[in-house]
Scaffold this active site. Structure first.
Site, PDB file in Angstrom:
ATOM      1  N   HIS A   9       2.258  -9.225   2.793  1.00 20.97           N
ATOM      2  CA  HIS A   9       1.618  -8.697   4.006  1.00 20.97           C
ATOM      3  C   HIS A   9       0.454  -9.582   4.441  1.00 20.97           C
ATOM      4  O   HIS A   9       0.336  -9.966   5.618  1.00 20.97           O
ATOM      5  CB  HIS A   9       1.147  -7.268   3.714  1.00 20.97           C
ATOM      6  CG  HIS A   9       0.613  -6.512   4.882  1.00 20.97           C
ATOM      7  ND1 HIS A   9      -0.740  -6.320   5.086  1.00 20.97           N
ATOM      8  CD2 HIS A   9       1.229  -5.865   5.891  1.00 20.97           C
ATOM      9  CE1 HIS A   9      -0.932  -5.585   6.161  1.00 20.97           C
ATOM     10  NE2 HIS A   9       0.253  -5.294   6.679  1.00 20.97           N
ATOM     11  N   SER A  37       0.040  -3.527  12.059  1.00 23.18           N
ATOM     12  CA  SER A  37      -0.646  -4.549  11.264  1.00 23.18           C
ATOM     13  C   SER A  37      -0.647  -5.891  11.971  1.00 23.18           C
ATOM     14  O   SER A  37      -1.652  -6.614  11.987  1.00 23.18           O
ATOM     15  CB  SER A  37       0.054  -4.740   9.915  1.00 23.18           C
ATOM     16  OG  SER A  37      -0.354  -3.794   8.964  1.00 23.18           O
ATOM     17  N   ASP A  58      -6.933  -7.797   2.694  1.00 20.01           N
ATOM     18  CA  ASP A  58      -5.511  -7.467   2.713  1.00 20.01           C
ATOM     19  C   ASP A  58      -4.939  -7.599   1.299  1.00 20.01           C
ATOM     20  O   ASP A  58      -5.653  -7.396   0.316  1.00 20.01           O
ATOM     21  CB  ASP A  58      -4.774  -8.373   3.705  1.00 20.01           C
ATOM     22  CG  ASP A  58      -3.635  -7.639   4.395  1.00 20.01           C
ATOM     23  OD1 ASP A  58      -2.537  -7.580   3.809  1.00 20.01           O
ATOM     24  OD2 ASP A  58      -3.847  -7.096   5.494  1.00 20.01           O
TER      25      ASP A  58
END
Length: 337
Positions: free
Chosen positions: A140, A291, A107
């Site tokens: 994120h 996600s 990620d």
């Protein structure tokens, strides 16, 4: 990131992804080759089209693909939940119990946070694995790490930063990261990014790299496309593709990808988790997207894998008698946070 659109897919201009066995066959189009971790990127001569070169190499029996561009899949294209929002601190105290389960997280990286600041796995991270601090998707990876930590307490994360601050990566970067995992494969692998391919076929090198982690349960997001077009790597047969439900957990979130290639679904709207300490954020946020539905499913699998092998966990989860299923969304995976 430099990219060009081919239909609704995006590729790196002038690049074809392959292995060493195809280099001789591709020499007539080749200007240069970059090789690392078992992956070759052919930089094409001016005028050579990556999609046409790929098609010719495949006709000759070679593994080849344009170097597709992938992006993380928080909701980012508009609407009230299209960005992270600050939220009050979430009461959570990491337990002292340690699990043997390892979760791979490819990620944007993971930032320092009270939830894991003293964890062995965090102390092993290098500076290149720290979360991005700028860009539309900064934080994120940290957000996903918090969801995983709460659902699989005691599990260790193995972090590899493959997405930039805006959430972009390419297929070559991902395949190389997967190759580096082969010696010590994780039990569960969270891939909260993806994209379409130029021909809607599975990208062969990515498919092989995921399949090579034969003992790993790979969980990938179905994308925020609101369509049934295959989204990769979620649509791979060797991956668990995850769609997002709305906050009622009764219906598909309107932005979520869907289709017969989706295996499971979980809540993807207004989830709260760890985040960066920056600006108005004090280490916590709410965010939406496939996600994060993916992290709920990966975390549920990892949380149960302390008692049985992860492959058995996912088989039981997806084939459980009486499990609620939604057409084109798969099995509903409830997750309590």
């Amino acid at each position: 990131m430099d990219m060009q659109s081919v239909g609704d897919a995006f590729i790196r201009p002038g690049q074809v992804l392959t292995d060493r066995s195809a280099l001789s066959a591709a020499s007539r189009w080749t200007q240069a080759v970059s090789e690392a971790d078992g992956v070759c990127v052919i930089h094409l001569s001016p005028g050579a089209d990556p999609c046409e070169v790929t098609a010719e190499l495949r006709e000759e029996g070679m593994q080849a693909s344009p170097n597709h561009v992938f992006r993380g899949q928080p909701l980012f294209f508009g609407g009230p939940a299209s960005r992270p929002f600050p939220c009050p601190p979430i009461p959570y105290k990491p337990g002292r119990t340690r699990s043997d389960v390892v979760i791979g997280l490819l990620d944007t990286g993971v930032a320092k946070h009270p939830w894991w600041s003293r964890s062995d796995w965090y102390e092993r991270l290098g500076p290149d694995d720290a979360d991005a601090t700028e860009g539309a998707q900064a934080g994120h990876g940290t957000f996903i790490a918090g969801l995983l930590a709460r659902l699989a307490p005691g599990a260790a994360l193995r972090v590899d930063r493959v997405l930039d601050g805006d959430g972009f990566t390419d297929e070559a970067t991902v395949v190389r990261a997967l190759h580096r995992m082969r010696d010590q494969p994780p039990d569960v692998l969270n891939l909260s990014f993806g994209g379409h391919t130029f021909d809607d076929r599975p990208p062969p090198l990515l498919s092989d790299a995921v399949a090579a982690l034969s003992g790993t349960v790979t969980v990938a997001c179905a994308g925020n496309t609101a369509s049934d077009r295959p989204f990769w790597p979620a649509a791979l047969a060797c991956a668990v593709g995850v769609a997002a439900l709305d906050d009622s957990q009764e219906r598909r979130a309107p932005y979520s990808g869907h289709g017969t290639w989706v295996d499971a679904c979980a809540r993807g709207e207004w989830l709260a988790s760890s985040y960066l300490e920056c600006g108005e954020f004090e280490g916590f946020a709410t965010w939406s997207g496939t996600s994060f539905a993916t992290a709920l499913v990966a975390g549920a699998i990892a949380g149960a894998a302390g008692d049985e092998p992860p492959k058995e966990v996912v088989a039981r989860l997806l084939d459980a008698e009486g499990a609620r299923q939604i057409p084109d969304l798969g099995v509903v995976v409830p997750a309590s946070l």
